[in-house]
Design a protein around this motif. Structure first.
Motif, PDB file in Angstrom:
ATOM      1  N   VAL A 244     -12.047  -2.453   0.344  1.00 35.36           N
ATOM      2  CA  VAL A 244     -10.770  -1.758   0.237  1.00 35.36           C
ATOM      3  C   VAL A 244     -10.893  -0.355   0.828  1.00 35.36           C
ATOM      4  CG1 VAL A 244     -11.298  -1.045  -2.145  1.00 35.36           C
ATOM      5  CG2 VAL A 244      -8.932  -1.025  -1.355  1.00 35.36           C
ATOM      6  N   HIS A 245      -9.841   0.049   1.561  1.00 38.23           N
ATOM      7  CA  HIS A 245      -9.852   1.400   2.143  1.00 38.23           C
ATOM      8  C   HIS A 245      -8.474   2.042   2.013  1.00 38.23           C
ATOM      9  CE1 HIS A 245      -7.422   1.288   5.861  1.00 38.23           C
ATOM     10  NE2 HIS A 245      -7.714  -0.002   5.892  1.00 38.23           N
ATOM     11  N   CYS A 246      -8.458   3.362   2.201  1.00 40.37           N
ATOM     12  CA  CYS A 246      -7.197   4.114   2.258  1.00 40.37           C
ATOM     13  C   CYS A 246      -7.327   5.111   3.397  1.00 40.37           C
ATOM     14  CB  CYS A 246      -6.907   4.785   0.913  1.00 40.37           C
ATOM     15  SG  CYS A 246      -8.164   5.972   0.366  1.00 40.37           S
ATOM     16  N   GLY A 247      -6.928   6.351   3.182  1.00 38.22           N
ATOM     17  CA  GLY A 247      -7.061   7.359   4.226  1.00 38.22           C
ATOM     18  C   GLY A 247      -8.323   8.181   4.108  1.00 38.22           C
ATOM     19  N   SER A 248      -8.928   8.197   2.899  1.00 41.91           N
ATOM     20  CA  SER A 248     -10.113   9.033   2.692  1.00 41.91           C
ATOM     21  C   SER A 248     -11.108   8.443   1.709  1.00 41.91           C
ATOM     22  CB  SER A 248      -9.689  10.414   2.176  1.00 41.91           C
ATOM     23  OG  SER A 248      -9.084  10.296   0.901  1.00 41.91           O
ATOM     24  N   GLY A 249     -10.653   7.617   0.784  1.00 44.12           N
ATOM     25  CA  GLY A 249     -11.513   7.050  -0.241  1.00 44.12           C
ATOM     26  C   GLY A 249     -10.971   7.223  -1.644  1.00 44.12           C
ATOM     27  N   TYR A 250     -10.074   8.182  -1.857  1.00 44.75           N
ATOM     28  CA  TYR A 250      -9.553   8.454  -3.200  1.00 44.75           C
ATOM     29  C   TYR A 250      -8.733   7.282  -3.727  1.00 44.75           C
ATOM     30  CZ  TYR A 250      -7.340  11.001  -7.051  1.00 44.75           C
ATOM     31  OH  TYR A 250      -6.905  11.395  -8.296  1.00 44.75           O
ATOM     32  N   ARG A 251      -7.714   6.879  -2.956  1.00 45.10           N
ATOM     33  CA  ARG A 251      -6.873   5.760  -3.386  1.00 45.10           C
ATOM     34  C   ARG A 251      -7.650   4.451  -3.385  1.00 45.10           C
ATOM     35  NH1 ARG A 251      -2.004   6.610   0.748  1.00 45.10           N
ATOM     36  NH2 ARG A 251      -3.749   7.474   1.957  1.00 45.10           N
ATOM     37  N   ALA A 252      -8.580   4.309  -2.444  1.00 49.83           N
ATOM     38  CA  ALA A 252      -9.373   3.082  -2.380  1.00 49.83           C
ATOM     39  C   ALA A 252     -10.206   2.907  -3.642  1.00 49.83           C
ATOM     40  CB  ALA A 252     -10.282   3.103  -1.151  1.00 49.83           C
ATOM     41  N   THR A 253     -10.755   4.004  -4.168  1.00 48.27           N
ATOM     42  CA  THR A 253     -11.546   3.914  -5.391  1.00 48.27           C
ATOM     43  C   THR A 253     -10.662   3.559  -6.577  1.00 48.27           C
ATOM     44  OG1 THR A 253     -13.023   5.585  -4.462  1.00 48.27           O
ATOM     45  CG2 THR A 253     -13.273   5.082  -6.805  1.00 48.27           C
ATOM     46  N   ALA A 254      -9.475   4.142  -6.647  1.00 48.33           N
ATOM     47  CA  ALA A 254      -8.530   3.770  -7.704  1.00 48.33           C
ATOM     48  C   ALA A 254      -8.203   2.280  -7.615  1.00 48.33           C
ATOM     49  CB  ALA A 254      -7.258   4.605  -7.591  1.00 48.33           C
ATOM     50  N   ALA A 255      -7.924   1.814  -6.389  1.00 49.59           N
ATOM     51  CA  ALA A 255      -7.606   0.395  -6.198  1.00 49.59           C
ATOM     52  C   ALA A 255      -8.788  -0.491  -6.567  1.00 49.59           C
ATOM     53  CB  ALA A 255      -7.194   0.147  -4.746  1.00 49.59           C
ATOM     54  N   ALA A 256      -9.992  -0.065  -6.173  1.00 48.61           N
ATOM     55  CA  ALA A 256     -11.190  -0.863  -6.479  1.00 48.61           C
ATOM     56  C   ALA A 256     -11.401  -0.978  -7.985  1.00 48.61           C
ATOM     57  CB  ALA A 256     -12.408  -0.241  -5.819  1.00 48.61           C
ATOM     58  N   SER A 257     -11.110   0.094  -8.718  1.00 52.84           N
ATOM     59  CA  SER A 257     -11.268   0.022 -10.173  1.00 52.84           C
ATOM     60  C   SER A 257     -10.281  -0.969 -10.771  1.00 52.84           C
ATOM     61  CB  SER A 257     -11.108   1.410 -10.801  1.00 52.84           C
ATOM     62  OG  SER A 257      -9.814   1.957 -10.619  1.00 52.84           O
ATOM     63  N   LEU A 258      -9.058  -1.002 -10.257  1.00 52.65           N
ATOM     64  CA  LEU A 258      -8.075  -1.980 -10.740  1.00 52.65           C
ATOM     65  C   LEU A 258      -8.510  -3.404 -10.402  1.00 52.65           C
ATOM     66  CD1 LEU A 258      -4.815  -0.101  -9.653  1.00 52.65           C
ATOM     67  CD2 LEU A 258      -5.633  -0.394 -12.001  1.00 52.65           C
TER      68      LEU A 258
END
Length: 464
Positions: free
Chosen positions: A423-437
């Protein structure tokens, strides 16, 4: 003394409030709900707040205007056309409000962001006459852009976009080129049609740089409406709170939760939010928690993702970080977290088996994996998931990726294809939130903790 205008920035929400004074009397414009910051600044300046003004009923945060006016005894200026549940000084287009011998406000109707939006021209006395120092534009004329026009419903967006164009032109015609522009939105706020293009500006600069002052009305409306993306779900609650009259905030510490209580809250489906940096979260975290680090726009994404009213527990390294998170959350109407805990992940459980890691990668690793050379320690990707917003996806995306914007993910996890998800986003912040979900839903996931603009150079195939 010449007028002094101080900025009180709320970077997490992309907004600015202002304190303007002549050394004695002060005006506060569009204050955030945590008014202690403003009171401290006024005290440091040695000025008395005599007027608090709202450019509009805000949709992106809960206002502190009512409470600030109550605490200071200031006049509270709110558009007469807005029906509100509290006493205020009703103002309308053409009103002139005296502040002191050297300062006054002129009220200018600038509908567009909302129907009853007002701007306030700040005049200072100069050689026996009044000269405009600048204008507080709220969500009207911003730096290089304008406020969005769809927050009152898509059915009004076209009409309000026409109003927005006319309002910006009115300000440009009314004020000299040297007048300062002091907007509330545009610094990362979803209230802005696009992002600010400068740290400060004048009417003259906006005439050169802002499309609203360069395009004909129909062309501006078409471009503005085409560029609008989704905005946070919690906005639905902000206008209601501001119209009713927000209560004072309570920023005192909330109850501590021990390991057993944390386990119970997670088991009950409550939101337990880990405020640490995403790298600390990836190294070790409590299973069932969600990563939303304080280093990013935590309150925006949390307020967007949750079901409104669900209990929220905050996990952080220090009590100060919990206090910072509380302050951010009251600004969007989440008044009291259910509980909190501090320290390290190992302190939040008595069962080491409940600690989990997230595997991290970057775009070079993704390119290698797609070429059949998956880096050691990482599972090969079956799915590349892009959780950026729709406009970001449309601009450019990884070839073959699946797109589900982060705010949609909680209700669309079942739409993520089977297999290992990178999973990716623009920097890693949203991707980490998504990965936790995703991990909480039992999926095997790898976080691409990397900047998206590095993907193509790393050899990742791209599509428009």
């Amino acid at each position: 003394m010449a007028v002094e205008v101080s900025v009180i920035a709320t970077s997490s929400l992309g907004d600015r409030s202002y304190l303007a004074s002549d050394g004695r009397a002060a005006i506060v414009v569009d204050p955030q709900r945590d008014i202690d910051r403003i009171l401290y600044l006024a005290g440091a300046r040695g000025v008395r707040i005599t007027h608090v003004v709202e450019t509009h009923i805000h949709n992106d945060y809960v206002s502190g205007g009512l409470e600030l006016a109550r605490v200071t005894g200031a006049h509270y200026l709110v558009a007469a056309a807005d029906e509100v549940g509290f006493d205020r000084t009703a103002v309308a287009d053409g009103d002139v409000v005296g502040v002191s011998d050297s300062l006054r406000l002129r009220v200018v109707a600038t509908p567009g962001h909302t129907f009853h939006h007002l701007s306030y021209v700040l005049d200072e006395a100069t050689d026996g006459d009044w000269q405009p120092a600048g204008v507080f534009t709220g969500g009207s004329l911003l730096f290089g852009t304008t406020g969005r026009t769809d927050l009152l419903g898509q059915e009004h967006a076209h009409e309000l976009a026409h109003h927005q164009h006319a309002s910006a032109r009115r300000l440009a015609d009314l004020l000299p080129d040297g007048a300062q522009v002091w907007p509330t939105h545009g610094f990362g706020s979803f209230c802005s049609a696009s992002q600010a293009d400068a740290p400060d500006s004048t009417i003259g600069r906006e005439k050169q740089a802002n499309q609203v002052l360069r395009l004909a009305a129909d062309e501006f409306v078409t471009q503005t409406l085409a560029g609008l993306d989704a905005y946070p779900a919690y906005y639905a609650h902000m206008g209601v709170a501001n119209t009713a009259g927000p209560a004072a905030v309570d920023l005192t510490p909330v109850a501590r939760a021990d390991a057993a209580q944390l386990r119970e809250r997670i088991a009950a489906g409550e939101w337990v939010v880990d405020l640490r940096h995403r790298k600390a979260y990836a190294a070790s975290h409590l299973a069932g928690t969600v990563s939303l680090g304080l280093d990013g726009p935590m309150s925006t994404w949390l307020g967007w993702l949750i079901d409104w009213g669900v209990p929220i527990t905050l996990l952080a390294e220090t009590p100060e970080q919990v206090a910072d998170a509380q302050r951010e959350l009251v600004r969007i109407g989440i008044d009291r977290p259910a509980a909190q805990a501090t320290g390290e992940a190992e302190q939040w459980t008595t069962d080491p088996g409940r600690l989990r890691e997230l595997r991290l990668a970057d775009f070079p690793a993704l390119a290698a994996a797609r070429a059949g050379d998956t880096p050691a320690g990482l599972p090969a990707p079956d799915v590349v998931l892009d959780v950026r917003m729709t406009n970001e996806w449309r601009d450019r995306h990884v070839e073959g990726a699946v797109h589900i914007p982060l705010p949609d993910l909680p209700r669309r996890i079942g739409d993520v294809p089977a297999g290992v998800v990178w999973v990716h986003c623009g920097s890693g912040y949203r991707a980490t939130a998504a990965a936790s979900l995703l991990a909480n839903a039992g999926r095997e996931v790898v976080v691409i903790d990397d900047k998206f603009d590095r993907a193509e150079a790393a050899g990742v195939a791209m599509a428009d």
